[in-house]
Design a protein around this motif. Structure first.
Motif, PDB file in Angstrom:
ATOM      1  N   ASN A 114      40.972  39.475  35.123  1.00  0.00           N
ATOM      2  CA  ASN A 114      39.945  39.866  36.090  1.00  0.00           C
ATOM      3  C   ASN A 114      38.623  40.177  35.384  1.00  0.00           C
ATOM      4  O   ASN A 114      37.548  39.726  35.810  1.00  0.00           O
ATOM      5  CB  ASN A 114      40.442  41.075  36.883  1.00  0.00           C
ATOM      6  CG  ASN A 114      39.428  41.606  37.874  1.00  0.00           C
ATOM      7  OD1 ASN A 114      38.587  42.434  37.515  1.00  0.00           O
ATOM      8  ND2 ASN A 114      39.497  41.147  39.113  1.00  0.00           N
ATOM      9  N   TRP A 115      38.701  40.921  34.285  1.00  0.00           N
ATOM     10  CA  TRP A 115      37.490  41.261  33.534  1.00  0.00           C
ATOM     11  C   TRP A 115      36.855  40.009  32.935  1.00  0.00           C
ATOM     12  O   TRP A 115      35.628  39.879  32.919  1.00  0.00           O
ATOM     13  CB  TRP A 115      37.825  42.245  32.423  1.00  0.00           C
ATOM     14  CG  TRP A 115      38.082  43.643  32.896  1.00  0.00           C
ATOM     15  CD1 TRP A 115      38.207  44.067  34.190  1.00  0.00           C
ATOM     16  CD2 TRP A 115      38.275  44.802  32.073  1.00  0.00           C
ATOM     17  NE1 TRP A 115      38.465  45.417  34.221  1.00  0.00           N
ATOM     18  CE2 TRP A 115      38.506  45.894  32.945  1.00  0.00           C
ATOM     19  CE3 TRP A 115      38.284  45.022  30.703  1.00  0.00           C
ATOM     20  CZ2 TRP A 115      38.732  47.186  32.474  1.00  0.00           C
ATOM     21  CZ3 TRP A 115      38.501  46.308  30.215  1.00  0.00           C
ATOM     22  CH2 TRP A 115      38.722  47.382  31.103  1.00  0.00           C
ATOM     23  N   PHE A 116      37.680  39.116  32.421  1.00  0.00           N
ATOM     24  CA  PHE A 116      37.154  37.901  31.806  1.00  0.00           C
ATOM     25  C   PHE A 116      36.363  37.081  32.826  1.00  0.00           C
ATOM     26  O   PHE A 116      35.247  36.621  32.532  1.00  0.00           O
ATOM     27  CB  PHE A 116      38.311  37.067  31.243  1.00  0.00           C
ATOM     28  CG  PHE A 116      37.865  35.918  30.376  1.00  0.00           C
ATOM     29  CD1 PHE A 116      37.926  36.017  28.995  1.00  0.00           C
ATOM     30  CD2 PHE A 116      37.379  34.739  30.926  1.00  0.00           C
ATOM     31  CE1 PHE A 116      37.516  34.968  28.182  1.00  0.00           C
ATOM     32  CE2 PHE A 116      36.958  33.690  30.132  1.00  0.00           C
ATOM     33  CZ  PHE A 116      37.031  33.807  28.757  1.00  0.00           C
ATOM     34  N   ILE A 117      36.925  36.891  33.997  1.00  0.00           N
ATOM     35  CA  ILE A 117      36.249  36.096  35.031  1.00  0.00           C
ATOM     36  C   ILE A 117      34.932  36.744  35.440  1.00  0.00           C
ATOM     37  O   ILE A 117      33.895  36.069  35.560  1.00  0.00           O
ATOM     38  CB  ILE A 117      37.172  35.917  36.257  1.00  0.00           C
ATOM     39  CG1 ILE A 117      38.417  35.112  35.873  1.00  0.00           C
ATOM     40  CG2 ILE A 117      36.416  35.239  37.396  1.00  0.00           C
ATOM     41  CD1 ILE A 117      38.132  33.727  35.330  1.00  0.00           C
ATOM     42  N   HIS A 118      34.945  38.064  35.638  1.00  0.00           N
ATOM     43  CA  HIS A 118      33.713  38.750  36.031  1.00  0.00           C
ATOM     44  C   HIS A 118      32.680  38.742  34.907  1.00  0.00           C
ATOM     45  O   HIS A 118      31.472  38.693  35.170  1.00  0.00           O
ATOM     46  CB  HIS A 118      34.016  40.190  36.436  1.00  0.00           C
ATOM     47  CG  HIS A 118      34.555  40.344  37.814  1.00  0.00           C
ATOM     48  ND1 HIS A 118      35.892  40.195  38.122  1.00  0.00           N
ATOM     49  CD2 HIS A 118      33.940  40.614  38.997  1.00  0.00           C
ATOM     50  CE1 HIS A 118      36.081  40.373  39.409  1.00  0.00           C
ATOM     51  NE2 HIS A 118      34.920  40.634  39.974  1.00  0.00           N
ATOM     52  N   ALA A 119      33.148  38.795  33.650  1.00  0.00           N
ATOM     53  CA  ALA A 119      32.216  38.777  32.521  1.00  0.00           C
ATOM     54  C   ALA A 119      31.535  37.423  32.382  1.00  0.00           C
ATOM     55  O   ALA A 119      30.324  37.339  32.125  1.00  0.00           O
ATOM     56  CB  ALA A 119      32.960  39.119  31.228  1.00  0.00           C
ATOM     57  N   MET A 120      32.289  36.347  32.546  1.00  0.00           N
ATOM     58  CA  MET A 120      31.743  35.002  32.380  1.00  0.00           C
ATOM     59  C   MET A 120      30.921  34.553  33.585  1.00  0.00           C
ATOM     60  O   MET A 120      29.897  33.889  33.432  1.00  0.00           O
ATOM     61  CB  MET A 120      32.889  34.015  32.139  1.00  0.00           C
ATOM     62  CG  MET A 120      33.647  34.196  30.834  1.00  0.00           C
ATOM     63  SD  MET A 120      32.680  33.742  29.356  1.00  0.00           S
ATOM     64  CE  MET A 120      32.273  35.385  28.740  1.00  0.00           C
ATOM     65  N   THR A 121      31.378  34.906  34.781  1.00  0.00           N
ATOM     66  CA  THR A 121      30.694  34.470  36.010  1.00  0.00           C
ATOM     67  C   THR A 121      30.497  35.675  36.931  1.00  0.00           C
ATOM     68  O   THR A 121      31.171  35.811  37.956  1.00  0.00           O
ATOM     69  CB  THR A 121      31.512  33.377  36.733  1.00  0.00           C
ATOM     70  OG1 THR A 121      32.851  33.878  36.970  1.00  0.00           O
ATOM     71  CG2 THR A 121      31.588  32.116  35.897  1.00  0.00           C
ATOM     72  N   PRO A 122      29.588  36.588  36.563  1.00  0.00           N
ATOM     73  CA  PRO A 122      29.401  37.820  37.343  1.00  0.00           C
ATOM     74  C   PRO A 122      28.785  37.544  38.711  1.00  0.00           C
ATOM     75  O   PRO A 122      27.979  36.622  38.878  1.00  0.00           O
ATOM     76  CB  PRO A 122      28.458  38.637  36.465  1.00  0.00           C
ATOM     77  CG  PRO A 122      27.682  37.618  35.695  1.00  0.00           C
ATOM     78  CD  PRO A 122      28.651  36.499  35.432  1.00  0.00           C
ATOM     79  N   GLN A 123      29.172  38.366  39.673  1.00  0.00           N
ATOM     80  CA  GLN A 123      28.577  38.270  41.003  1.00  0.00           C
ATOM     81  C   GLN A 123      27.189  38.890  41.031  1.00  0.00           C
ATOM     82  O   GLN A 123      26.379  38.575  41.903  1.00  0.00           O
ATOM     83  CB  GLN A 123      29.489  38.958  42.023  1.00  0.00           C
ATOM     84  CG  GLN A 123      30.851  38.282  42.176  1.00  0.00           C
ATOM     85  CD  GLN A 123      31.730  39.000  43.181  1.00  0.00           C
ATOM     86  OE1 GLN A 123      31.412  40.096  43.656  1.00  0.00           O
ATOM     87  NE2 GLN A 123      32.858  38.384  43.516  1.00  0.00           N
ATOM     88  N   GLN A 124      26.924  39.767  40.086  1.00  0.00           N
ATOM     89  CA  GLN A 124      25.591  40.353  39.943  1.00  0.00           C
ATOM     90  C   GLN A 124      25.328  40.621  38.472  1.00  0.00           C
ATOM     91  O   GLN A 124      26.244  40.830  37.687  1.00  0.00           O
ATOM     92  CB  GLN A 124      25.478  41.658  40.739  1.00  0.00           C
ATOM     93  CG  GLN A 124      26.546  42.691  40.387  1.00  0.00           C
ATOM     94  CD  GLN A 124      26.387  43.983  41.173  1.00  0.00           C
ATOM     95  OE1 GLN A 124      25.323  44.606  41.144  1.00  0.00           O
ATOM     96  NE2 GLN A 124      27.429  44.379  41.879  1.00  0.00           N
TER      97      GLN A 124
END
Length: 231
Positions: A114-124
């Motif tokens: 979950n952290w990896f996905i948000h780090a690479m492709t953040p929503q903001q």
């Protein structure tokens, strides 16, 4: 049998400038270049090596460097409790640090993905760097496939063992940070009688520091022998 308490408060905080690179200068140079780059890294970094090779010290050094810069980071290791859900990602983080990934359980793997996905492709906000470490090469990590392949997608470094001179330098440096006078005789005894990985030697040095304070004696080979007999 005598209990030897370990006073963690006396231990110096791991820093990048106290990490002895030895044959791993390229690893330290890469980490420092990413930290000092004003642009966030879009490629993750994975560092692997045996227990005691300095991986956790390196990641904690990065964490300390970020704090000194007024930046925030996410930290996850094998002892981090995750319960039955993924720990939330914080968009204020500039780096995600994943330590001991080879020992992650299902919920920690879920959190790391979950952290990896948000780090690479953040929503903001901007993407942030993912720096991870484990004891095994990427191909041997016992992780879910989608996480394993993502951790190895960018830069991968395998840590090489330190030469004896580098191990001695690291021990002397840690002893000085603790305010200890470590003689050549004690140093040679430690290296000849105990495991040479820095993790084990650092723990031994911490125990010796505590024992010397407890007994109010200088650190000598006889004191070290007595400590091992008592413990």
């Amino acid at each position: 049998m005598k209990q030897l308490p370990l006073d963690i408060g006396l231990a110096p905080s791991p820093r990048l400038d106290s990490w002895i690179p030895g044959p791993n200068a390229a690893v330290l140079a890469h980490v420092q270049s990413v930290l000092h780059d004003n642009r966030p890294s879009l490629r993750p970094t994975y560092i692997w090596g045996p227990e005691g090779s300095g991986k956790t010290h390196l990641l904690q050094g990065v964490l300390q460097a970020l704090r000194e810069q007024g930046r925030e980071a996410g930290w996850l290791d094998a002892s981090t409790p995750c319960g039955g859900y993924a720990r939330p990602f914080d968009p204020r983080w500039s780096v995600v640090l994943l330590d001991e990934v080879d020992a992650y359980g299902p919920q920690q793997q879920h959190t790391a993905f979950n952290w990896f996905i948000h780090a690479m492709t953040p929503q903001q906000g901007e993407p942030c760097w993912v720096l991870s470490a484990g004891r095994l090469p990427v191909t041997d990590l016992p992780l879910r496939e989608d996480l394993r392949t993502r951790l190895g997608w960018g830069q991968v470094f395998g840590l090489q063992p330190l030469a004896e001179d580098d191990v001695q330098r690291a021990l002397r440096q840690e002893a000085q940070a603790r305010g200890l006078d470590l003689s050549d005789e004690v140093l040679r005894y430690m290296l000849s009688r105990f495991s040479r990985d820095l993790g084990s030697l650092s723990q031994l040095l911490a125990m010796l520091d505590d024992y010397a304070l407890e007994t109010r004696r200088a650190i000598t080979v006889p004191l070290l022998k007595q400590m091992m007999n008592d413990s």
